[in-house]
Design an enzyme around this catalytic site. Sequence first.
Site, mmCIF file in Angstrom:
data_model
loop_
_atom_site.group_PDB
_atom_site.id
_atom_site.type_symbol
_atom_site.label_atom_id
_atom_site.label_comp_id
_atom_site.label_asym_id
_atom_site.label_seq_id
_atom_site.Cartn_x
_atom_site.Cartn_y
_atom_site.Cartn_z
ATOM 1 N N GLU A 279 37.493 22.672 34.175
ATOM 2 C CA GLU A 279 36.022 22.578 34.269
ATOM 3 C C GLU A 279 35.386 21.795 33.133
ATOM 4 O OE1 GLU A 279 34.572 26.576 34.907
ATOM 5 O OE2 GLU A 279 35.869 26.885 36.620
ATOM 6 N N ASN B 212 41.552 20.477 36.315
ATOM 7 C CA ASN B 212 41.070 21.330 37.409
ATOM 8 C C ASN B 212 39.553 21.480 37.302
ATOM 9 O OD1 ASN B 212 41.825 23.255 39.546
ATOM 10 N ND2 ASN B 212 41.167 24.879 38.132
ATOM 11 N N HIS C 116 35.704 26.759 45.810
ATOM 12 C CA HIS C 116 34.943 27.989 46.068
ATOM 13 C C HIS C 116 33.780 27.564 46.967
ATOM 14 C CE1 HIS C 116 37.180 30.255 43.105
ATOM 15 N NE2 HIS C 116 36.946 29.335 42.191
ATOM 16 N N GLU D 48 41.810 27.261 44.043
ATOM 17 C CA GLU D 48 41.140 28.578 43.971
ATOM 18 C C GLU D 48 40.353 28.838 45.252
ATOM 19 O OE1 GLU D 48 38.833 28.976 40.344
ATOM 20 O OE2 GLU D 48 40.353 27.966 39.156
ATOM 21 N N ASP E 118 38.329 30.003 48.246
ATOM 22 C CA ASP E 118 37.679 31.105 48.958
ATOM 23 C C ASP E 118 36.424 30.535 49.603
ATOM 24 O OD1 ASP E 118 36.036 31.010 46.635
ATOM 25 O OD2 ASP E 118 36.758 32.925 45.871
HETATM 26 O O1 G3I Z 1 39.283 42.505 30.757
HETATM 27 C C1 G3I Z 1 37.957 43.015 30.591
HETATM 28 C C2 G3I Z 1 37.969 44.465 30.401
HETATM 29 O O2 G3I Z 1 38.642 44.757 29.200
HETATM 30 C C3 G3I Z 1 36.539 44.989 30.371
HETATM 31 O O3 G3I Z 1 36.537 46.362 30.282
HETATM 32 C C4 G3I Z 1 35.798 44.572 31.642
HETATM 33 C C5 G3I Z 1 34.358 44.995 31.645
HETATM 34 O O4 G3I Z 1 33.538 44.092 32.327
HETATM 35 O O5 G3I Z 1 35.843 43.190 31.733
HETATM 36 C C6 G3I Z 1 37.153 42.676 31.828
HETATM 37 O O6 G3I Z 1 37.072 41.290 31.891
HETATM 38 C C7 G3I Z 1 36.676 40.752 33.122
HETATM 39 C C8 G3I Z 1 37.792 39.830 33.601
HETATM 40 O O7 G3I Z 1 37.375 39.136 34.748
HETATM 41 C C9 G3I Z 1 39.059 40.592 33.916
HETATM 42 O O8 G3I Z 1 38.848 41.485 34.954
HETATM 43 C C10 G3I Z 1 35.407 39.969 32.897
HETATM 44 O O9 G3I Z 1 34.349 40.838 32.620
HETATM 45 C C11 G3I Z 1 35.074 39.139 34.111
HETATM 46 O O10 G3I Z 1 34.000 38.263 33.798
HETATM 47 C C12 G3I Z 1 36.269 38.307 34.498
HETATM 48 O O11 G3I Z 1 35.937 37.547 35.646
HETATM 49 C C13 G3I Z 1 36.802 36.483 35.938
HETATM 50 C C14 G3I Z 1 36.079 35.160 35.786
HETATM 51 O O12 G3I Z 1 36.947 34.101 36.156
HETATM 52 C C15 G3I Z 1 35.615 34.950 34.359
HETATM 53 O O13 G3I Z 1 35.101 33.679 34.171
HETATM 54 C C16 G3I Z 1 37.267 36.645 37.364
HETATM 55 O O14 G3I Z 1 38.084 37.817 37.471
HETATM 56 C C17 G3I Z 1 38.078 35.426 37.806
HETATM 57 O O15 G3I Z 1 38.301 35.480 39.188
HETATM 58 C C18 G3I Z 1 37.285 34.168 37.505
HETATM 59 O O16 G3I Z 1 38.079 33.056 37.838
HETATM 60 C C19 G3I Z 1 37.482 31.775 37.657
HETATM 61 C C20 G3I Z 1 38.584 30.799 37.325
HETATM 62 O O17 G3I Z 1 39.299 31.247 36.211
HETATM 63 C C21 G3I Z 1 38.024 29.393 37.085
HETATM 64 N N1 G3I Z 1 37.223 28.954 38.185
HETATM 65 C C22 G3I Z 1 36.166 29.866 38.611
HETATM 66 C C23 G3I Z 1 36.743 31.249 38.907
HETATM 67 C C24 G3I Z 1 35.671 32.180 39.423
HETATM 68 O O18 G3I Z 1 34.694 32.434 38.457
#
Ligand code: G3I
Length: 325
Positions: free
Chosen positions: A156, A197, A233, A260, A262
Site C-alpha cells: 500500500e 501489493n 476488496h 486479498e 472479498d
Molecule cells: O492483536 C490485538 C489484540 O491484542 C487486541 O486485544 C485487539 C483489540 O482490538 O486488537 C488486536 O489487533 C487487531 C488485529 O487485527 C488482530 O486481530 C487490530 O485491532 C485490528 O485492527 C486488526 O485488523 C486487521 C487489519 O488488517 C489492520 O490493518 C485485520 O484483521 C486484517 O484483516 C486487515 O488486513 C488488511 C491487510 O493486511 C492489508 N490490506 C487491507 C486488509 C484489510 O484492512
Amino acid sequence: MQKLLALVSVALLFQQSAFAAPAATAATGLLNSGFTSKGKKFWASAADPGTINISQNVALLKSDFGGVTPENSMKWDATEPSQNQFNFGNSDTLVNWATSNGKLIRGHTLVWHSQLPSWVASITDSATLTSVIQNHISNVAGRYSGKLYAWDVVNECLNEDGTLRSSVFFNVLGENFITIAFTAARAADATAKLYINDYNLDSNNAKVQGMVSLVGRINASGKHIDGIGTQMHLSAGGAGGAQAALTALAATGLDVAITELDIAGAAASDYTAVVNACLAVSQCVSITSWGVSDANSWRASSTPLLFDTNYQPKAAYTAVTQLLA
Ligand code: G3I
C-alpha cells in the site's frame, strides 16, 4: 383405536429417524483443485492462529485452499514491536501448520505504513531508517527463508492518483525505500517471489498506471520486483474492471496475483467475473480469499466471503466451482 393410531405414529417416527437421508450438505473440496486444474498455482486464504483453531474453518482450509497468508501475524507490529526484539510465536504457528498440511504461504507484509510500531514511525534519519528496514527484513524474511512461496515486501505505498503515499518510509528515504526493501528481501530469501501489493487496483485506473510506472522505475536497475498483488476488496458489482486491471498490470511482464479477495454481498456474478478475469490473464498466478468464512472476516457485515457464518458454501462458491469444473 387411539392406541393403534399412537402406535402407528410412533412406528412412522421410528422409520423416519432410522431411514431418512441425512440433511443435504453441499459439496466442497472443489475450489483449489478446480483452479489449479486450469493451470493456476493456488487459491489461498488468509489465516492465523485464531482461525486455524476453529475446526470447521480448518476443514475448509484443508479441503478447498492450496495456501495461506498470515492475516496479521507477520506484520511489523506483531514481529518486531520493540526495536530488535522479535516475536515469531503466531507466525511460526501458522508456518508450521501450513508446512505440515502441504499449503503454500504468501508472506504478508514487510514494509507497510500501517500496523507499524511508533518506534519506527518516529525515525527521522535516513541511515537509521535504512538499517532498521534491513534488520527487520533480514530477521523476518530470513527466519522463513525457503519456506514461503512469496512475500508482499511493500504494501500500500500508492495514493489513489498513482503517486507515492506519505509515510515514514517515503518521507525519509523517498522512492528508494522500495529498492532498499526488495534488495534486503532478496538477500534474506533467494527463492520467495517478491511482490508489491496494493488496493483499489480494480480497474485500469490512475493507481494501476502509477503502479505500472513505479515497478518500471524500480526494476530499471535489476529485477527487484517479481510480481504485483492486487488486493481486490470489492464492492458489490465492482468486478467489471478486474480483467482490464490485471491485463494492464501484466503488461509489466511481471507475475500478477489477487491477494486479498472479498466482495460485498458475495454475488455469484461478481465472483465469477473475478475468476474469469484471472483465467483470461496468463500471468495471473493465484487468488487469495481474505478469509474462509464471514464468521471471521474483517468486513463481516458485508458478508463478502465464499462461506457463510456457518461455514456453508454460498451460491458464489457453487458458481465458481462449476466454472472451474
Ligand atoms: O492483536 C490485538 C489484540 O491484542 C487486541 O486485544 C485487539 C483489540 O482490538 O486488537 C488486536 O489487533 C487487531 C488485529 O487485527 C488482530 O486481530 C487490530 O485491532 C485490528 O485492527 C486488526 O485488523 C486487521 C487489519 O488488517 C489492520 O490493518 C485485520 O484483521 C486484517 O484483516 C486487515 O488486513 C488488511 C491487510 O493486511 C492489508 N490490506 C487491507 C486488509 C484489510 O484492512
